[in-house]
Write an enzyme that holds these catalytic residues in place. Structure first.
Site, PDB file in Angstrom:
ATOM      1  N   ASP A  11     -20.891  69.410 104.684  1.00  0.00           N
ATOM      2  CA  ASP A  11     -19.441  69.568 104.528  1.00  0.00           C
ATOM      3  C   ASP A  11     -19.137  70.829 103.737  1.00  0.00           C
ATOM      4  OD1 ASP A  11     -20.486  68.266 102.159  1.00  0.00           O
ATOM      5  OD2 ASP A  11     -18.443  67.737 101.572  1.00  0.00           O
ATOM      6  N   GLU A  60     -20.348  65.848  99.932  1.00  0.00           N
ATOM      7  CA  GLU A  60     -20.694  66.384  98.618  1.00  0.00           C
ATOM      8  C   GLU A  60     -19.466  66.983  97.950  1.00  0.00           C
ATOM      9  OE1 GLU A  60     -22.010  68.849  95.398  1.00  0.00           O
ATOM     10  OE2 GLU A  60     -20.924  69.541  97.149  1.00  0.00           O
TER      11      GLU A  60
HETATM   12  N1  BES Z   1     -23.365  73.667  95.511  1.00  0.00           N
HETATM   13  C1  BES Z   1     -22.291  73.326  94.655  1.00  0.00           C
HETATM   14  C2  BES Z   1     -22.712  73.124  93.211  1.00  0.00           C
HETATM   15  C3  BES Z   1     -23.363  74.340  92.618  1.00  0.00           C
HETATM   16  C4  BES Z   1     -22.713  75.549  92.625  1.00  0.00           C
HETATM   17  C5  BES Z   1     -24.594  74.233  92.042  1.00  0.00           C
HETATM   18  C6  BES Z   1     -23.332  76.676  92.091  1.00  0.00           C
HETATM   19  C7  BES Z   1     -25.201  75.333  91.504  1.00  0.00           C
HETATM   20  C8  BES Z   1     -24.571  76.562  91.536  1.00  0.00           C
HETATM   21  C9  BES Z   1     -21.654  72.065  95.182  1.00  0.00           C
HETATM   22  O1  BES Z   1     -21.405  72.113  96.567  1.00  0.00           O
HETATM   23  C10 BES Z   1     -20.310  71.871  94.556  1.00  0.00           C
HETATM   24  O2  BES Z   1     -19.473  72.711  94.718  1.00  0.00           O
HETATM   25  N2  BES Z   1     -20.122  70.736  93.932  1.00  0.00           N
HETATM   26  C11 BES Z   1     -18.852  70.331  93.476  1.00  0.00           C
HETATM   27  C12 BES Z   1     -19.023  68.867  93.215  1.00  0.00           C
HETATM   28  C13 BES Z   1     -17.812  68.090  92.958  1.00  0.00           C
HETATM   29  C14 BES Z   1     -16.772  68.221  94.014  1.00  0.00           C
HETATM   30  C15 BES Z   1     -18.176  66.652  92.731  1.00  0.00           C
HETATM   31  C16 BES Z   1     -18.478  71.070  92.211  1.00  0.00           C
HETATM   32  O3  BES Z   1     -19.352  71.439  91.415  1.00  0.00           O
HETATM   33  O4  BES Z   1     -17.283  71.302  92.028  1.00  0.00           O
HETATM   34 MN    MN Z   2     -23.002  72.813  97.586  1.00  0.00          MN
HETATM   35 MN    MN Z   3     -19.510  73.327  96.820  1.00  0.00          MN
END
Ligand code: BES
Ligand code: MN
Ligand code: MN
Length: 457
Positions: A89, A154
């Site tokens: 997603d 996610e």
């Molecule tokens: N891949 C990201 C998280 C991430 C970004 C890890 C940069 C390491 C470096 C992930 O897809 C993300 O954006 N997660 C969301 C999670 C939330 C919606 C629960 C976030 O961190 O905002």
């Molecule tokens: Mn991600």
């Molecule tokens: Mn993300």
């Protein structure tokens, strides 16, 4: 590098890139109901490829939201089992007019592939799948056992995969997880991420009058929920970036002196970061902590939007009956989502101004995680990365969240190897998201070499 699988990957790279582009054309935006069908289509596309490259038991696992994609290959008797994780997603593409080329029409420019989801996370998911394809095609087998579990929620909190993992089904038995959803600390610098922040995402609703009111007739007597909401939000943090919710910081486990020393030796220039990455006049945040500490190891509170009232072009003189704010907090080890939410909820109720009612609702939540680095899978990963990138691996944390990683540890007892290939300037969640093409290529090779190393354990 003499691996036959690496040679296969290099030879087939143009096709791998075409397949990534095809996946990027599917607008699998998990948070928007109108893209529900596209999410399923992205899942089915991955499923078909997993079957085609020779994985078994490939199937969609239904959840209350978007489906999970599962497949396995379990013929490496006596070898460890890896659980591959990524998400298909993506975030919404808005604001559309800031994209140089359309978000769902992947475009190559200056050694990068531009599209929503290019780095987060389709490019990395496809890198995992193409590493598996290369190993299977070149050798007729994998060096270890593999299970694949991709999710499609996610970006909206990962409820579906969380309840699936909590049920501990037999088909998730593994020795470690390979998570490709993070980034390199700097271009060309092999990186393993060993810590993520957790989060609670909340909605604050403030209600005043029983209906919208004429602001001339009632202004001066009726409470204004937007003003009240702004007052509440403004009272959550002081001007030094310190969060004012009582008890908020209690129990936080700080990074060890060794970890802090390692962070100080990373190639990081605060002024460059301010100018090139953030692009603001000044950096803000808690005093007494470096930027890396503030973004990796300190909790934060942010406001994402305040929907409601009149926001159209022109003017409307109204006192809205209610106001909303989307407020999230990033959590660090030692904090729990449930406890933090309780502290926040009772605090906003306490500080709400006269005449309004405030309600705090939890939208989604996930725990922080911290991976011990003294395990053999992390060690094998550093050996593989050294070979592919010709440099020693750095260990970093990230300020972002991947809710399921904590659950892998808690429910399945799996350490995660967070080997990701994004770059700090990939514009995740923003206009002009990109994936560096070289990282797609070396990402595939890194996963191949890592599996070969882990197969020798
Ligand atoms: N891949 C990201 C998280 C991430 C970004 C890890 C940069 C390491 C470096 C992930 O897809 C993300 O954006 N997660 C969301 C999670 C939330 C919606 C629960 C976030 O961190 O905002
Ligand atoms: Mn991600
Ligand atoms: Mn993300």
């Amino acid at each position: 590098m003499s691996s036959a699988a690496v040679a296969y990957a290099r030879k087939n790279h143009p096709r791998f890139l075409d397949e990534l582009k095809a996946l990027l054309r599917i607008p699998s935006v998990s948070t928007l109901a109108e893209h529900k069908g596209d999410c399923r289509k992205a899942a089915e596309t991955l499923l078909a490829d997993l079957k085609k490259i020779g994985l078994e038991n490939a199937r969609l696992i239904e959840t209350e939201g978007h489906p999970l994609v599962y497949a396995d290959w379990l013929h490496a008797g006596g070898k460890p089992t890896a659980l591959f994780y990524g998400h298909y997603d993506v975030q919404p593409p808005d604001p559309l007019d800031e994209w140089r080329t359309a978000p769902f029409e992947p475009t190559e420019r200056d050694g990068n592939l531009y599209a929503r989801g290019a780095a987060d996370d389709k490019g990395q998911v496809v890198a995992q799948v193409k590493a598996l394809e290369s190993l299977l095609a070149a050798n007729g087998k994998l060096p270890l056992n593999v299970r694949v579990l991709f999710e499609g929620e996610e970006e909206v909190g990962g409820e579906g995969i969380a309840s699936h993992v909590a049920a501990k089904p037999a088909h998730l038995k593994a020795d470690f997880a390979l998570v490709s959803d993070t980034e390199l600390f700097a271009p060309g610098l092999p990186t393993l991420c060993v810590g993520l922040r957790g989060m609670i995402y909340t909605e604050l609703e403030v209600r005043g009058a029983k209906t919208d009111l004429h602001s001339g007739m009632y202004g001066g007597a009726a409470p204004n929920p937007f003003v009240a909401l702004c007052q509440i939000v403004a009272r959550l943090k002081d001007e030094n970036g310190h969060i004012l919710i009582p008890g908020f910081y209690d129990g936080i486990v700080p990074p060890s002196p060794e970890e802090l020393a390692a962070w100080r030796s990373l190639p990081f220039d605060e002024e460059e970061y301010r100018k090139a990455e953030v692009g603001s006049k000044e950096l803000v945040g808690e005093q007494g902590f470096s930027v890396l500490e503030r973004t990796w190891a300190r909790p934060t509170l942010d406001v994402h939007g305040m929907p409601g009232g009149f926001t159209g072009a022109g003017a409307k003189t109204v006192i809205p009956a209610k106001a909303l704010a989307k407020v999230s907090m990033r959590l660090v080890p030692g904090m729990t989502p449930a406890c933090t939410f309780e502290l926040y909820k009772s605090h906003v109720e306490k500080i709400a101004p006269a005449g309004v009612e405030v309600e705090a609702r939890m939208i989604h939540a996930g725990d922080a995680c911290l991976i011990p680095v003294d395990n053999r899978y992390i060690q094998a990963a550093t050996r593989a990365l050294r070979e592919v990138w010709n440099k020693e691996t750095v260990f970093i944390r990230s300020g972002g969240s991947i809710p399921i990683v904590g659950d892998f540890e808690r429910h399945l007892g799996l350490p995660s190897v967070m080997m990701g290939f994004g770059l700090p300037d990939d514009n995740l969640h923003a206009p002009n998201e990109k994936f560096h093409l070289k990282n797609f290529e070396l990402g595939i090779e890194s996963v191949i070499r890592f599996l070969e190393e882990a197969g020798n354990l």
